[in-house]
Design an enzyme around this catalytic site. Structure first.
Site, PDB file in Angstrom:
ATOM      1  N   LYS A 202       0.959  -1.311  -0.139  1.00 46.15           N
ATOM      2  CA  LYS A 202      -0.273   0.030  -0.361  1.00 46.15           C
ATOM      3  C   LYS A 202       0.798   1.098   0.314  1.00 46.15           C
ATOM      4  O   LYS A 202       1.540   1.438   0.983  1.00 46.15           O
ATOM      5  CB  LYS A 202      -0.931  -0.004   1.563  1.00 46.15           C
ATOM      6  CG  LYS A 202      -1.986   1.185   1.460  1.00 46.15           C
ATOM      7  CD  LYS A 202      -3.101   1.252   2.444  1.00 46.15           C
ATOM      8  CE  LYS A 202      -3.425   2.510   2.322  1.00 46.15           C
ATOM      9  NZ  LYS A 202      -4.752   1.626   3.081  1.00 46.15           N
ATOM     10  N   ARG A 212     -10.928   9.536   1.808  1.00 44.58           N
ATOM     11  CA  ARG A 212     -10.931  10.237   3.288  1.00 44.58           C
ATOM     12  C   ARG A 212     -11.977  10.991   3.507  1.00 44.58           C
ATOM     13  O   ARG A 212     -12.936  10.724   4.273  1.00 44.58           O
ATOM     14  CB  ARG A 212      -9.983  11.135   3.033  1.00 44.58           C
ATOM     15  CG  ARG A 212      -9.023   9.817   3.104  1.00 44.58           C
ATOM     16  CD  ARG A 212      -7.315  10.378   2.813  1.00 44.58           C
ATOM     17  NE  ARG A 212      -6.384   9.728   3.333  1.00 44.58           N
ATOM     18  CZ  ARG A 212      -4.757   9.697   2.992  1.00 44.58           C
ATOM     19  NH1 ARG A 212      -4.622  11.129   3.077  1.00 44.58           N
ATOM     20  NH2 ARG A 212      -4.103   8.987   3.010  1.00 44.58           N
ATOM     21  N   LYS A 225       0.443  10.123   5.936  1.00 46.92           N
ATOM     22  CA  LYS A 225       1.152   8.375   6.022  1.00 46.92           C
ATOM     23  C   LYS A 225       1.931   8.074   5.883  1.00 46.92           C
ATOM     24  O   LYS A 225       2.298   7.153   5.356  1.00 46.92           O
ATOM     25  CB  LYS A 225      -0.417   8.279   5.658  1.00 46.92           C
ATOM     26  CG  LYS A 225      -1.735   8.689   6.306  1.00 46.92           C
ATOM     27  CD  LYS A 225      -3.200   7.110   5.973  1.00 46.92           C
ATOM     28  CE  LYS A 225      -4.099   7.787   6.749  1.00 46.92           C
ATOM     29  NZ  LYS A 225      -4.918   7.092   6.773  1.00 46.92           N
ATOM     30  N   LYS A 256      -2.036  -0.825  -3.850  1.00 49.37           N
ATOM     31  CA  LYS A 256      -3.084  -0.514  -3.827  1.00 49.37           C
ATOM     32  C   LYS A 256      -1.957   1.061  -4.013  1.00 49.37           C
ATOM     33  O   LYS A 256      -1.283   1.322  -2.870  1.00 49.37           O
ATOM     34  CB  LYS A 256      -3.846  -0.550  -2.483  1.00 49.37           C
ATOM     35  CG  LYS A 256      -4.521   0.715  -1.983  1.00 49.37           C
ATOM     36  CD  LYS A 256      -5.360   0.469  -0.840  1.00 49.37           C
ATOM     37  CE  LYS A 256      -5.986   1.459  -0.656  1.00 49.37           C
ATOM     38  NZ  LYS A 256      -6.829   1.901   0.834  1.00 49.37           N
ATOM     39  N   SER A 282     -10.420   5.348  -4.551  1.00 49.38           N
ATOM     40  CA  SER A 282     -11.176   6.072  -4.990  1.00 49.38           C
ATOM     41  C   SER A 282     -11.258   7.718  -6.361  1.00 49.38           C
ATOM     42  O   SER A 282     -11.995   7.958  -7.051  1.00 49.38           O
ATOM     43  CB  SER A 282     -11.756   6.908  -3.406  1.00 49.38           C
ATOM     44  OG  SER A 282     -10.784   7.725  -3.215  1.00 49.38           O
ATOM     45  N   TYR A 321     -14.994   0.616  -7.485  1.00 45.66           N
ATOM     46  CA  TYR A 321     -16.204   1.025  -6.653  1.00 45.66           C
ATOM     47  C   TYR A 321     -17.362   0.664  -7.787  1.00 45.66           C
ATOM     48  O   TYR A 321     -18.845   1.221  -7.589  1.00 45.66           O
ATOM     49  CB  TYR A 321     -16.343   2.781  -6.515  1.00 45.66           C
ATOM     50  CG  TYR A 321     -15.653   2.998  -5.141  1.00 45.66           C
ATOM     51  CD1 TYR A 321     -15.784   2.573  -3.818  1.00 45.66           C
ATOM     52  CD2 TYR A 321     -14.324   3.180  -5.270  1.00 45.66           C
ATOM     53  CE1 TYR A 321     -15.238   2.848  -2.630  1.00 45.66           C
ATOM     54  CE2 TYR A 321     -12.982   3.094  -4.300  1.00 45.66           C
ATOM     55  CZ  TYR A 321     -13.879   2.903  -3.226  1.00 45.66           C
ATOM     56  OH  TYR A 321     -12.890   2.598  -2.073  1.00 45.66           O
TER      57      TYR A 321
HETATM   58  C1  PBG Z   1      -8.067   3.036   5.488  1.00 43.95           C
HETATM   59  C2  PBG Z   1      -7.781   3.119   3.686  1.00 43.95           C
HETATM   60  C3  PBG Z   1      -7.940   3.297   2.668  1.00 43.95           C
HETATM   61  C4  PBG Z   1      -8.358   3.784   1.937  1.00 43.95           C
HETATM   62  C5  PBG Z   1      -9.205   2.021   2.655  1.00 43.95           C
HETATM   63  N1  PBG Z   1      -8.256   2.066   3.848  1.00 43.95           N
HETATM   64  C6  PBG Z   1      -7.528   5.383   2.811  1.00 43.95           C
HETATM   65  C7  PBG Z   1      -6.396   5.679   3.914  1.00 43.95           C
HETATM   66  O1  PBG Z   1      -5.129   4.853   3.942  1.00 43.95           O
HETATM   67  O2  PBG Z   1      -5.883   6.722   3.690  1.00 43.95           O
HETATM   68  C8  PBG Z   1      -8.418   3.920   0.600  1.00 43.95           C
HETATM   69  C9  PBG Z   1      -9.365   3.110  -0.387  1.00 43.95           C
HETATM   70  C10 PBG Z   1      -9.770   4.773  -1.547  1.00 43.95           C
HETATM   71  O3  PBG Z   1      -8.537   5.454  -1.580  1.00 43.95           O
HETATM   72  O4  PBG Z   1     -10.896   3.947  -2.403  1.00 43.95           O
HETATM   73  N2  PBG Z   1      -6.422   2.720   6.312  1.00 43.95           N
END
Ligand code: PBG
Length: 332
Positions: A202, A212, A225, A256, A282, A321
C-alpha cells in the site's frame, strides 16, 4: 515472444481484429463478475442512502439499506463486498477504543449482512483511522505513529470483526508485524477459517482523497501517512512487504492504488503466485467519473478497459466501486 512469425504480408496481425467475432475468439484476458469485490460505506441511521459528493454514483448506506445493496450484489454474482464505516468526530478518540467495540457500525453491518445474505463473502478494513481523533491508521504518541501498541489494537479489532462473522479481514494499516500477530490471535481464538487479505503493498498516495471524504476522515487527518505507507518510487520495498506478509500468514495480498501500480501487481503475481488483488481506489474512480460526466471520455468503456488491465497485469480480482455497474454490463 513468438519466434515463428512470418514476415509481412504472410503475417497480417489485423486479420484477427476484423470483426467482433474474431476479436472475441482471440481475446487473451477476460473479466468476469467473479473477479469483483465491491467496497461499500456504512453509516448510522435507518433508510439512509446518502451520496458521496466526491464519488458520483457511490453512496453511504445505513445498515438496513446496506443489507439491500448486499442482496443486490449477490444476485448480480459479485462474490464479496468490503465494508467501510463512515464515522464522525464523536466516534474518534486518541486511544481508538471504538475500533474493537463489537457494537460499532462496521461490526453491526458485518453481522447484518452475514445474517441476511450468508452466501456473500464479507471483507473488512482493519485500521484505526475511522476511530482515531487525529485520523491516522495507528495510535499517535508525541507526534509519532507507534507501531507495536497499534498492532495490539489492530489484533483486538480483527478479533471483533471475526466474531461478527467476517470472512476476509483486510488490514490496511501498514504497521510492521500485524499479520503475524493477527494470525496467531485468530488461531488461538478458534477462527481458523477467517482469511486475511493483506493490504501488503500500500503506497502513500494522493489517490485516496475522495475516500477520506467518504469515511469522514479528511477533516480529522493531521499530516500525511508517509511514515507507514510505501513511497511511490519503491518497487523492491513493495515486494519485501508482500513477502513478509505472506510469510506471516496472509492468504491473499493486495496492491494499492491500482492503475498507477500495475507493474507492482505483475511483479507480485509472478514472484509469489499468491492470490493477488488490486484496489482501484477512490481517486481512480473519481477521475473516470469526472471525465465521463464532462463528456470527455466514455465512462463505461473506460471502466471496462481499466478493470481488464488489472486482469492482464496478473490480478486475480479487483476491489472497485464500479463493481455493481460492471456486473450489470457483464451480465448483459
Ligand atoms: C484506511 C484506508 C484507506 C483506503 C482504504 N482503507 C485510506 C487511507 O489509507 O488513507 C483508501 C481507499 C480508496 O481510496 O478508495 N486505512
Amino acid at each position: 515472444m513468438p519466434v515463428n512469425q512470418a514476415p509481412f504480408p504472410a503475417t497480417r496481425l489485423r486479420r484477427l481484429r476484423k470483426s467482433p467475432a474474431m476479436r472475441d475468439l482471440v481475446r487473451e484476458t477476460h473479466l468476469s463478475v467473479s473477479d469483483l469485490i465491491w467496497p461499500v460505506f456504512v453509516r448510522q441511521g435507518k433508510g439512509e442512502v446518502e451520496p458521496v459528493a466526491s464519488m458520483p454514483g457511490v453512496n453511504r448506506y445505513s445498515v438496513d439499506k446496506l443489507v439491500e445493496a448486499a442482496r443486490e450484489a449477490q444476485s448480480l454474482g459479485i462474490p464479496a463486498i468490503c465494508i467501510f464505516p463512515y464515522t464522525g468526530q464523536e466516534d474518534r478518540t486518541e486511544s481508538c477504543e471504538l475500533a474493537w467495540d463489537p457494537d460499532n457500525i462496521a461490526n453491526r453491518a458485518i453481522a447484518a449482512v452475514k445474517e441476511a445474505v450468508p452466501e456473500l463473502a464479507v471483507m473488512t478494513d482493519i485500521a484505526l483511522d475511522p476511530y482515531n481523533a487525529n485520523g491516522h491508521d495507528g495510535i499517535v504518541r508525541d507526534g509519532i505513529i507507534v507501531n507495536d501498541e497499534t498492532v495490539e489494537a489492530l489484533v483486538r479489532m480483527a478479533l471483533a470483526q471475526a466474531a461478527a462473522g467476517a470472512d476476509i479481514l483486510g488490514p490496511s494499516d501498514m504497521m510492521d508485524g500485524r499479520i503475524g500477530a493477527m494470525r496467531a490471535a485468530l488461531e488461538a481464538e478458534g477462527h481458523h477459517d477467517v482469511a486475511i487479505l493483506s493490504y501488503a503493498a500500500k503506497f502513500a498516495s494522493a489517490f485516496y482523497g475522495p475516500f477520506r471524504d467518504a469515511v469522514g476522515a479528511s477533516a480529522a487527518l493531521k499530516g500525511d501517512k508517509k511514515t507507514y505507507q510505501i513511497d511511490p518510487g519503491n518497487r523492491n520495498e513493495a515486494l519485501r512487504c508482500v513477502e513478509r506478509d505472506l510469510s506471516e500468514g496472509a492468504d491473499m495480498v493486495m496492491v494499492k492504488p491500482g492503475l498507477p501500480y500495475l507493474d507492482i501487481a505483475r511483479a507480485v503475481k509472478d514472484r509469489f503466485g499468491a492470490p493477488t488483488y488490486a484496489y482501484q481506489v477512490s481517486g481512480e474512480y473519481a477521475m473516470i467519473e469526472a471525465a465521463a460526466q464532462n463528456g470527455w471520455i466514455d465512462g463505461d468503456q473506460a471502466m471496462l478497459e481499466s478493470l481488464t488491465a488489472f486482469r492482464r497485469a496478473g490480478c486475480d480480482g479487483v476491489l472497485t466501486y464500479f463493481a455493481p455497474r460492471m456486473a450489470q454490463i457483464l451480465n448483459g
